[in-house]
Design an enzyme around this catalytic site. Structure first.
Site, PDB file in Angstrom:
ATOM      1  CD  GLU A  43      -1.488   0.624   3.625  1.00 58.78           C
ATOM      2  OE1 GLU A  43      -1.745  -0.662   4.023  1.00 58.78           O
ATOM      3  OE2 GLU A  43      -0.651   1.499   4.399  1.00 58.78           O
ATOM      4  CG  HIS A  84     -11.509  -0.118   3.145  1.00 56.06           C
ATOM      5  ND1 HIS A  84     -10.505  -0.503   1.675  1.00 56.06           N
ATOM      6  CD2 HIS A  84     -11.032   0.866   3.280  1.00 56.06           C
ATOM      7  CE1 HIS A  84      -9.282  -0.326   2.543  1.00 56.06           C
ATOM      8  NE2 HIS A  84      -9.224   0.345   3.250  1.00 56.06           N
TER       9      HIS A  84
HETATM   10  C1  MC0 Z   1     -16.377  -8.122  -1.289  1.00 54.70           C
HETATM   11  N1  MC0 Z   1     -17.695  -7.542  -1.535  1.00 54.70           N
HETATM   12  C2  MC0 Z   1     -17.982  -6.101  -1.310  1.00 54.70           C
HETATM   13  C3  MC0 Z   1     -16.361  -5.704  -0.897  1.00 54.70           C
HETATM   14  N2  MC0 Z   1     -15.940  -6.919  -1.064  1.00 54.70           N
HETATM   15  N3  MC0 Z   1     -19.227  -5.512  -1.269  1.00 54.70           N
HETATM   16  C4  MC0 Z   1     -18.965  -3.777  -1.274  1.00 54.70           C
HETATM   17  N4  MC0 Z   1     -17.277  -3.997  -1.672  1.00 54.70           N
HETATM   18  C5  MC0 Z   1     -15.860  -4.194  -1.189  1.00 54.70           C
HETATM   19  N5  MC0 Z   1     -14.595  -4.239  -1.210  1.00 54.70           N
HETATM   20  C6  MC0 Z   1     -18.743  -8.556  -1.415  1.00 54.70           C
HETATM   21  C7  MC0 Z   1     -18.745  -9.009  -2.761  1.00 54.70           C
HETATM   22  O1  MC0 Z   1     -19.731  -8.735  -3.961  1.00 54.70           O
HETATM   23  C8  MC0 Z   1     -19.925 -10.365  -2.460  1.00 54.70           C
HETATM   24  O2  MC0 Z   1     -21.404 -10.029  -2.753  1.00 54.70           O
HETATM   25  C9  MC0 Z   1     -19.837 -10.077  -0.649  1.00 54.70           C
HETATM   26  O3  MC0 Z   1     -19.254  -9.416  -0.667  1.00 54.70           O
HETATM   27  C10 MC0 Z   1     -18.925 -11.393  -0.001  1.00 54.70           C
HETATM   28  O4  MC0 Z   1     -17.431 -10.948  -1.272  1.00 54.70           O
HETATM   29  P1  MC0 Z   1     -16.914 -12.299  -1.334  1.00 54.70           P
HETATM   30  O5  MC0 Z   1     -16.321 -12.118  -2.120  1.00 54.70           O
HETATM   31  O6  MC0 Z   1     -17.458 -13.813  -1.156  1.00 54.70           O
HETATM   32  O7  MC0 Z   1     -15.646 -12.533  -0.048  1.00 54.70           O
HETATM   33  P2  MC0 Z   1     -15.701 -12.657   1.533  1.00 54.70           P
HETATM   34  O8  MC0 Z   1     -16.588 -13.079   1.729  1.00 54.70           O
HETATM   35  O9  MC0 Z   1     -14.955 -13.812   1.420  1.00 54.70           O
HETATM   36  O10 MC0 Z   1     -14.590 -11.536   2.121  1.00 54.70           O
HETATM   37  C11 MC0 Z   1     -16.002 -10.055   2.003  1.00 54.70           C
HETATM   38  C12 MC0 Z   1     -15.249  -9.258   3.673  1.00 54.70           C
HETATM   39  C13 MC0 Z   1     -14.017  -9.964   3.139  1.00 54.70           C
HETATM   40  C14 MC0 Z   1     -15.780  -7.624   3.202  1.00 54.70           C
HETATM   41  C15 MC0 Z   1     -15.805 -10.425   4.157  1.00 54.70           C
HETATM   42  O11 MC0 Z   1     -13.146  -8.673   1.902  1.00 54.70           O
HETATM   43  C16 MC0 Z   1     -13.122  -8.931   3.894  1.00 54.70           C
HETATM   44  O12 MC0 Z   1     -12.913  -9.349   5.128  1.00 54.70           O
HETATM   45  N6  MC0 Z   1     -12.461  -7.608   4.330  1.00 54.70           N
HETATM   46  C17 MC0 Z   1     -12.311  -6.734   5.387  1.00 54.70           C
HETATM   47  C18 MC0 Z   1     -10.448  -6.545   5.193  1.00 54.70           C
HETATM   48  C19 MC0 Z   1      -9.981  -6.034   3.853  1.00 54.70           C
HETATM   49  O13 MC0 Z   1     -10.802  -6.551   2.946  1.00 54.70           O
HETATM   50  N7  MC0 Z   1      -8.628  -6.229   4.025  1.00 54.70           N
HETATM   51  C20 MC0 Z   1      -7.844  -5.216   2.827  1.00 54.70           C
HETATM   52  C21 MC0 Z   1      -8.116  -4.149   2.899  1.00 54.70           C
HETATM   53  P3  MC0 Z   1     -22.232 -10.421  -3.625  1.00 54.70           P
HETATM   54  O14 MC0 Z   1     -23.605  -9.557  -3.562  1.00 54.70           O
HETATM   55  O15 MC0 Z   1     -21.286 -11.303  -4.744  1.00 54.70           O
HETATM   56  O16 MC0 Z   1     -22.412 -11.745  -2.786  1.00 54.70           O
HETATM   57  S1  MC0 Z   1      -6.376  -3.094   4.012  1.00 54.70           S
HETATM   58  C22 MC0 Z   1      -6.581  -2.190   4.678  1.00 54.70           C
HETATM   59  O17 MC0 Z   1      -7.510  -1.612   4.159  1.00 54.70           O
HETATM   60  C23 MC0 Z   1      -5.392  -1.458   5.523  1.00 54.70           C
HETATM   61  C24 MC0 Z   1      -3.830  -2.076   5.488  1.00 54.70           C
HETATM   62  C25 MC0 Z   1      -5.840  -0.414   6.674  1.00 54.70           C
HETATM   63  O18 MC0 Z   1      -6.262   0.272   5.597  1.00 54.70           O
HETATM   64  O19 MC0 Z   1      -4.749  -0.199   7.160  1.00 54.70           O
END
Ligand code: MC0
Length: 149
Positions: A43, A84
């Protein structure tokens, strides 16, 4: 209490090329960069402005380090773009508890480590009208540098 936009997270395929776009187009320089292996991202933080609570607002450019990471999966499905939003708070634990009590899924039991030593947690996008939402408590500033994060 959520007091500011801490950052907007932007997913990209190539961090160096995206950083260069922000530099050449807007004149923005990278304030900080790091790799967060737990989150699977490389990042770059671009500082946009300081705020009255001593925090700041950033653009966070994110390149996945592996395809099965949150950003890698999202990029494969959606392509580049806003991934996000993150709200700044002095109390990520308390705010996460309050929001959990309102029926919104908080993704971590305890906040994890985020950019620049911050403490972070996420709210499920399906509970937030489609927006993956992060809560951030910035790391305390180093002595003698009250506005340096
Ligand atoms: C997934 N979905 C989203 C999305 N990511 N919707 C809006 N915005 C996003 N960014 C939606 C998908 O389209 C899907 O919808 C549903 O959520 C499930 O997604 P998936 O592809 O099956 O994925 P999952 O369920 O395995 O994971 C989604 C989840 C995950 C949000 C739980 O991405 C997560 O844990 N995120 C939090 C961590 C993260 O994002 N880290 C990266 C940035 P449909 O309708 O198709 O079912 S790290 C960061 O930012 C740090 C370094 C910092 O700020 O300091």
């Amino acid at each position: 209490m959520l007091t500011r936009i801490d950052h907007i997270g932007i997913a990209c395929h190539d961090l160096d090329r995206t950083v260069e776009f922000y530099r050449a187009t807007y004149g923005f320089e990278v304030f900080h960069s790091e790799v967060n292996e737990e989150q699977g991202v490389r990042e770059a933080m671009i500082r946009i402005n300081g705020t009255s609570d001593g925090g700041a607002s950033y653009l966070q450019l994110l390149e996945p380090t592996r395809p099965d990471s949150a950003v890698g999966k999202w990029l494969a499905k959606n392509g580049e773009g806003v991934h996000h939003i993150a709200f700044g708070t002095e109390d990520v634990d308390g705010d996460a508890d309050d929001i959990r009590g309102k029926g919104v899924r908080v993704l971590y039991d305890e906040p994890r480590t985020g950019s620049m030593g911050s403490r972070i947690t996420f709210l499920h996008p399906k509970d937030c009208h489609g927006v993956l939402t992060e809560l951030v408590t910035a790391a305390p500033p180093a002595p003698g540098t009250p506005d340096e994060h």
